[in-house]
Design an enzyme around this catalytic site. Sequence first.
Site, PDB file in Angstrom:
ATOM      1  N   ASP A  87     -31.685 -21.013  24.966  1.00 32.80           N
ATOM      2  CA  ASP A  87     -31.075 -21.358  23.688  1.00 32.80           C
ATOM      3  C   ASP A  87     -30.522 -20.084  23.061  1.00 32.80           C
ATOM      4  OD1 ASP A  87     -31.188 -24.103  23.390  1.00 32.80           O
ATOM      5  OD2 ASP A  87     -33.294 -24.065  22.791  1.00 32.80           O
TER       6      ASP A  87
ATOM      7  N   ARG B  95     -24.267 -38.581  24.503  1.00 35.86           N
ATOM      8  CA  ARG B  95     -24.392 -38.571  23.048  1.00 35.86           C
ATOM      9  C   ARG B  95     -23.032 -38.531  22.365  1.00 35.86           C
ATOM     10  NH1 ARG B  95     -27.793 -32.814  22.994  1.00 35.86           N
ATOM     11  NH2 ARG B  95     -26.180 -31.578  23.952  1.00 35.86           N
TER      12      ARG B  95
ATOM     13  N   ARG C 258     -45.014 -35.856  17.911  1.00 39.18           N
ATOM     14  CA  ARG C 258     -45.911 -35.656  16.779  1.00 39.18           C
ATOM     15  C   ARG C 258     -46.372 -36.976  16.154  1.00 39.18           C
ATOM     16  NH1 ARG C 258     -40.869 -33.534  14.375  1.00 39.18           N
ATOM     17  NH2 ARG C 258     -40.859 -31.391  15.095  1.00 39.18           N
TER      18      ARG C 258
ATOM     19  N   ARG D 272     -24.960 -28.307  35.850  1.00 40.24           N
ATOM     20  CA  ARG D 272     -24.384 -29.538  35.314  1.00 40.24           C
ATOM     21  C   ARG D 272     -23.284 -29.131  34.352  1.00 40.24           C
ATOM     22  NH1 ARG D 272     -24.652 -34.117  37.620  1.00 40.24           N
ATOM     23  NH2 ARG D 272     -24.914 -35.404  35.744  1.00 40.24           N
TER      24      ARG D 272
ATOM     25  N   ARG E  86     -39.554 -29.315  26.108  1.00 37.95           N
ATOM     26  CA  ARG E  86     -38.843 -28.811  24.927  1.00 37.95           C
ATOM     27  C   ARG E  86     -38.999 -29.755  23.742  1.00 37.95           C
ATOM     28  NH1 ARG E  86     -33.936 -25.848  26.062  1.00 37.95           N
ATOM     29  NH2 ARG E  86     -32.760 -26.993  24.512  1.00 37.95           N
TER      30      ARG E  86
ATOM     31  N   TYR F 127     -31.993 -21.701  31.294  1.00 29.94           N
ATOM     32  CA  TYR F 127     -31.672 -22.720  30.284  1.00 29.94           C
ATOM     33  C   TYR F 127     -32.032 -22.144  28.907  1.00 29.94           C
ATOM     34  CZ  TYR F 127     -31.792 -27.623  28.529  1.00 29.94           C
ATOM     35  OH  TYR F 127     -31.586 -28.811  27.864  1.00 29.94           O
TER      36      TYR F 127
ATOM     37  N   GLU G 174     -20.018 -36.854  24.948  1.00 35.16           N
ATOM     38  CA  GLU G 174     -20.344 -35.923  26.039  1.00 35.16           C
ATOM     39  C   GLU G 174     -20.631 -36.699  27.329  1.00 35.16           C
ATOM     40  OE1 GLU G 174     -23.505 -33.213  24.953  1.00 35.16           O
ATOM     41  OE2 GLU G 174     -22.438 -32.543  23.170  1.00 35.16           O
TER      42      GLU G 174
HETATM   43  P1  FAD Z   1     -21.706 -18.130  27.243  1.00 32.58           P
HETATM   44  O1  FAD Z   1     -21.617 -18.617  25.857  1.00 32.58           O
HETATM   45  O2  FAD Z   1     -21.470 -19.102  28.366  1.00 32.58           O
HETATM   46  O3  FAD Z   1     -20.696 -16.906  27.386  1.00 32.58           O
HETATM   47  C1  FAD Z   1     -20.287 -16.384  28.615  1.00 32.58           C
HETATM   48  C2  FAD Z   1     -18.847 -15.941  28.461  1.00 32.58           C
HETATM   49  O4  FAD Z   1     -18.468 -15.231  29.629  1.00 32.58           O
HETATM   50  C3  FAD Z   1     -17.886 -17.098  28.301  1.00 32.58           C
HETATM   51  O5  FAD Z   1     -17.076 -16.911  27.170  1.00 32.58           O
HETATM   52  C4  FAD Z   1     -17.056 -17.052  29.587  1.00 32.58           C
HETATM   53  O6  FAD Z   1     -15.720 -17.455  29.393  1.00 32.58           O
HETATM   54  C5  FAD Z   1     -17.156 -15.595  29.956  1.00 32.58           C
HETATM   55  N1  FAD Z   1     -16.961 -15.355  31.396  1.00 32.58           N
HETATM   56  C6  FAD Z   1     -17.623 -15.938  32.404  1.00 32.58           C
HETATM   57  N2  FAD Z   1     -17.160 -15.478  33.594  1.00 32.58           N
HETATM   58  C7  FAD Z   1     -16.184 -14.589  33.300  1.00 32.58           C
HETATM   59  C8  FAD Z   1     -15.314 -13.805  34.092  1.00 32.58           C
HETATM   60  N3  FAD Z   1     -15.342 -13.864  35.430  1.00 32.58           N
HETATM   61  N4  FAD Z   1     -14.414 -12.996  33.480  1.00 32.58           N
HETATM   62  C9  FAD Z   1     -14.351 -12.958  32.107  1.00 32.58           C
HETATM   63  N5  FAD Z   1     -15.156 -13.685  31.320  1.00 32.58           N
HETATM   64  C10 FAD Z   1     -16.042 -14.493  31.903  1.00 32.58           C
HETATM   65  N6  FAD Z   1     -28.516 -23.328  22.059  1.00 32.58           N
HETATM   66  C11 FAD Z   1     -29.166 -23.468  20.887  1.00 32.58           C
HETATM   67  O7  FAD Z   1     -29.871 -22.540  20.445  1.00 32.58           O
HETATM   68  N7  FAD Z   1     -29.063 -24.623  20.155  1.00 32.58           N
HETATM   69  C12 FAD Z   1     -28.310 -25.669  20.563  1.00 32.58           C
HETATM   70  O8  FAD Z   1     -28.219 -26.692  19.877  1.00 32.58           O
HETATM   71  C13 FAD Z   1     -27.613 -25.557  21.800  1.00 32.58           C
HETATM   72  N8  FAD Z   1     -26.845 -26.563  22.254  1.00 32.58           N
HETATM   73  C14 FAD Z   1     -26.173 -26.424  23.429  1.00 32.58           C
HETATM   74  C15 FAD Z   1     -25.362 -27.469  23.860  1.00 32.58           C
HETATM   75  C16 FAD Z   1     -24.649 -27.352  25.053  1.00 32.58           C
HETATM   76  C17 FAD Z   1     -23.782 -28.475  25.490  1.00 32.58           C
HETATM   77  C18 FAD Z   1     -24.758 -26.161  25.809  1.00 32.58           C
HETATM   78  C19 FAD Z   1     -24.006 -26.022  27.110  1.00 32.58           C
HETATM   79  C20 FAD Z   1     -25.565 -25.122  25.392  1.00 32.58           C
HETATM   80  C21 FAD Z   1     -26.271 -25.236  24.206  1.00 32.58           C
HETATM   81  N9  FAD Z   1     -27.060 -24.186  23.715  1.00 32.58           N
HETATM   82  C22 FAD Z   1     -27.737 -24.340  22.532  1.00 32.58           C
HETATM   83  C23 FAD Z   1     -27.199 -22.929  24.460  1.00 32.58           C
HETATM   84  C24 FAD Z   1     -26.189 -21.843  24.019  1.00 32.58           C
HETATM   85  O9  FAD Z   1     -24.878 -22.304  24.222  1.00 32.58           O
HETATM   86  C25 FAD Z   1     -26.431 -20.594  24.852  1.00 32.58           C
HETATM   87  O10 FAD Z   1     -27.758 -20.176  24.775  1.00 32.58           O
HETATM   88  C26 FAD Z   1     -25.534 -19.397  24.466  1.00 32.58           C
HETATM   89  O11 FAD Z   1     -24.342 -19.759  23.864  1.00 32.58           O
HETATM   90  C27 FAD Z   1     -25.270 -18.634  25.733  1.00 32.58           C
HETATM   91  O12 FAD Z   1     -24.583 -17.433  25.489  1.00 32.58           O
HETATM   92  P2  FAD Z   1     -24.124 -16.544  26.721  1.00 32.58           P
HETATM   93  O13 FAD Z   1     -23.429 -15.376  26.164  1.00 32.58           O
HETATM   94  O14 FAD Z   1     -25.250 -16.343  27.641  1.00 32.58           O
HETATM   95  O15 FAD Z   1     -23.120 -17.483  27.564  1.00 32.58           O
HETATM   96  N1  UDP Z   2     -34.101 -36.103  26.538  1.00 29.92           N
HETATM   97  C1  UDP Z   2     -34.302 -37.465  26.697  1.00 29.92           C
HETATM   98  N2  UDP Z   2     -33.866 -38.318  25.728  1.00 29.92           N
HETATM   99  C2  UDP Z   2     -33.221 -37.890  24.626  1.00 29.92           C
HETATM  100  C3  UDP Z   2     -33.033 -36.501  24.452  1.00 29.92           C
HETATM  101  C4  UDP Z   2     -33.470 -35.636  25.435  1.00 29.92           C
HETATM  102  O1  UDP Z   2     -34.859 -37.886  27.691  1.00 29.92           O
HETATM  103  O2  UDP Z   2     -32.838 -38.722  23.783  1.00 29.92           O
HETATM  104  C5  UDP Z   2     -34.578 -35.200  27.605  1.00 29.92           C
HETATM  105  C6  UDP Z   2     -33.476 -34.926  28.641  1.00 29.92           C
HETATM  106  O3  UDP Z   2     -34.083 -34.785  29.907  1.00 29.92           O
HETATM  107  C7  UDP Z   2     -32.911 -33.615  28.168  1.00 29.92           C
HETATM  108  C8  UDP Z   2     -34.171 -32.897  27.681  1.00 29.92           C
HETATM  109  O4  UDP Z   2     -34.956 -33.943  27.080  1.00 29.92           O
HETATM  110  O5  UDP Z   2     -32.252 -32.912  29.202  1.00 29.92           O
HETATM  111  C9  UDP Z   2     -33.932 -31.780  26.683  1.00 29.92           C
HETATM  112  O6  UDP Z   2     -33.240 -32.306  25.579  1.00 29.92           O
HETATM  113  P1  UDP Z   2     -32.404 -31.398  24.590  1.00 29.92           P
HETATM  114  O7  UDP Z   2     -31.943 -32.254  23.460  1.00 29.92           O
HETATM  115  O8  UDP Z   2     -33.206 -30.204  24.279  1.00 29.92           O
HETATM  116  O9  UDP Z   2     -31.156 -31.014  25.500  1.00 29.92           O
HETATM  117  P2  UDP Z   2     -29.867 -30.083  25.213  1.00 29.92           P
HETATM  118  O10 UDP Z   2     -29.642 -30.067  23.733  1.00 29.92           O
HETATM  119  O11 UDP Z   2     -30.211 -28.755  25.790  1.00 29.92           O
HETATM  120  O12 UDP Z   2     -28.776 -30.775  25.946  1.00 29.92           O
END
Ligand code: FAD
Ligand code: UDP
Length: 370
Positions: free
Chosen positions: A349, A279, A175, A248, A171, A347, A299
């Site tokens: 986005d 972070r 560069r 996780r 991911r 996984y 986090e």
């Molecule tokens: P979710 O947002 O998990 O929604 C699922 C919903 O279902 C939740 O509200 C939950 O409460 C509900 N639910 C689950 N089980 C039940 C049940 N039994 N009954 C009723 N409700 C239920 N993506 C990016 O593009 N850019 C980013 O920078 C980025 N950063 C991230 C950082 C973190 C820490 C995480 C965890 C994810 C990140 N993502 C990012 C990914 C992004 O969060 C997801 O792609 C997106 O929000 C997922 O949407 P979803 O609807 O699939 O799931």
């Molecule tokens: N990663 C790393 N060092 C960093 C940032 C990311 O080794 O400083 C690795 C790590 O394995 C991570 C993966 O690159 O799980 C993807 O990073 P990203 O920032 O895309 O993770 P997310 O935002 O989904 O947590």
Amino acid sequence: MKYDYLIVGSGLFGAVFAHELNKSGKRCLVIDKRKHIGGNIYCEKIEGINVHKYGAHIFHTSSKRIWDYVNSFVEFNRFTNSPLANYKGEIFNLPFNMNTFYQLWRVKTPEEAQAKIREQVLKANIKTPKNLEEQAISLVGDDIYQKLIRGYTEKQWGRKATELPAFIIKRLPVRFTFDNNYFNDTYQGIPIGGYNKLIDKLLFGIEVKKGIDFFIYKKELEKQAEKIIFTGKIDEYFDYQHGELEYRTLNFEHDILEVKNFQGNAVVNYTDKNTPYTRIIEHKHFEFGKQDITVVTKEYPSESRRGNEPYYPINDVKNSRTYKKYEKLAAKEPNVIFGGRLAEYKYYDMHQVIASALAKFKKERETFND
Ligand code: FAD
Ligand code: UDP
């Protein structure tokens, strides 16, 4: 029946699907077990700052179609993610680019940087990378792997980098230009006014019930709708009959600090293995906030158990095999559509979740009689 569709989960997948169904005249009920809508993109406003309650979210995509779609609901600002890495007190730019190479080796030209990496890659003698460690060393050499990847990765995933799939690290861009933009995508930004605005607009005019866990009220809920859009955990839906899928999780430590500017950047990664968090996020910088105080979040990753929030699917060999079994069961449920990060165990986005919801909706639309 009262509803055509029951949508379980008000995250991006559920909200986009419900929006499209509603637009087509279908009667929808959205439920969520949380006390708010939006799933993991939900933000809480603290002292005028949108705090990303479930981890920092930066929207990025190269699809004009998806970019236009989200922009039809909310405008985006010009935020560009340029995280820093703090390794034992030293600061490096991310992703791996000419700034990082200069900071590490004092090399000033792409040719010098490439030579340095080539020397380390040759020394490692890896033919075809079989895991994350080998993939990382083949891409950027051992120095960067040891300082900026190994510690972060092993904290984040709770596994040795040699036991993780290579795709996780693919991911990240590498560069040979002085460019700290974390993403290669054409479009990037944060919704002006926050992510809640996007979800509110998607779910406008649709009945939503919060604080309802599907599994507690399953029998009654199933009687109310012809079909179900399920965005929760797929293994839970099938009562864990093929075992649990592993995730996780993250514990978030939010702090309000009486300073204007704590770290000068939205995201700072701590890449050594001893700092227990991966972070620190300073939320105001996502929206160029000028408030007198600031809100920061640390986090802390750990293994997810039943009962805590499953954030990251662990797409290793064992879990991928288990998921395949659930996927087969899902195919036998004609009235349930499984989608999103938890139900597809991917996984994803945000832009990929939206694309998946629109694709699955398009298929579903073919079943409409009108
Ligand atoms: P979710 O947002 O998990 O929604 C699922 C919903 O279902 C939740 O509200 C939950 O409460 C509900 N639910 C689950 N089980 C039940 C049940 N039994 N009954 C009723 N409700 C239920 N993506 C990016 O593009 N850019 C980013 O920078 C980025 N950063 C991230 C950082 C973190 C820490 C995480 C965890 C994810 C990140 N993502 C990012 C990914 C992004 O969060 C997801 O792609 C997106 O929000 C997922 O949407 P979803 O609807 O699939 O799931
Ligand atoms: N990663 C790393 N060092 C960093 C940032 C990311 O080794 O400083 C690795 C790590 O394995 C991570 C993966 O690159 O799980 C993807 O990073 P990203 O920032 O895309 O993770 P997310 O935002 O989904 O947590």
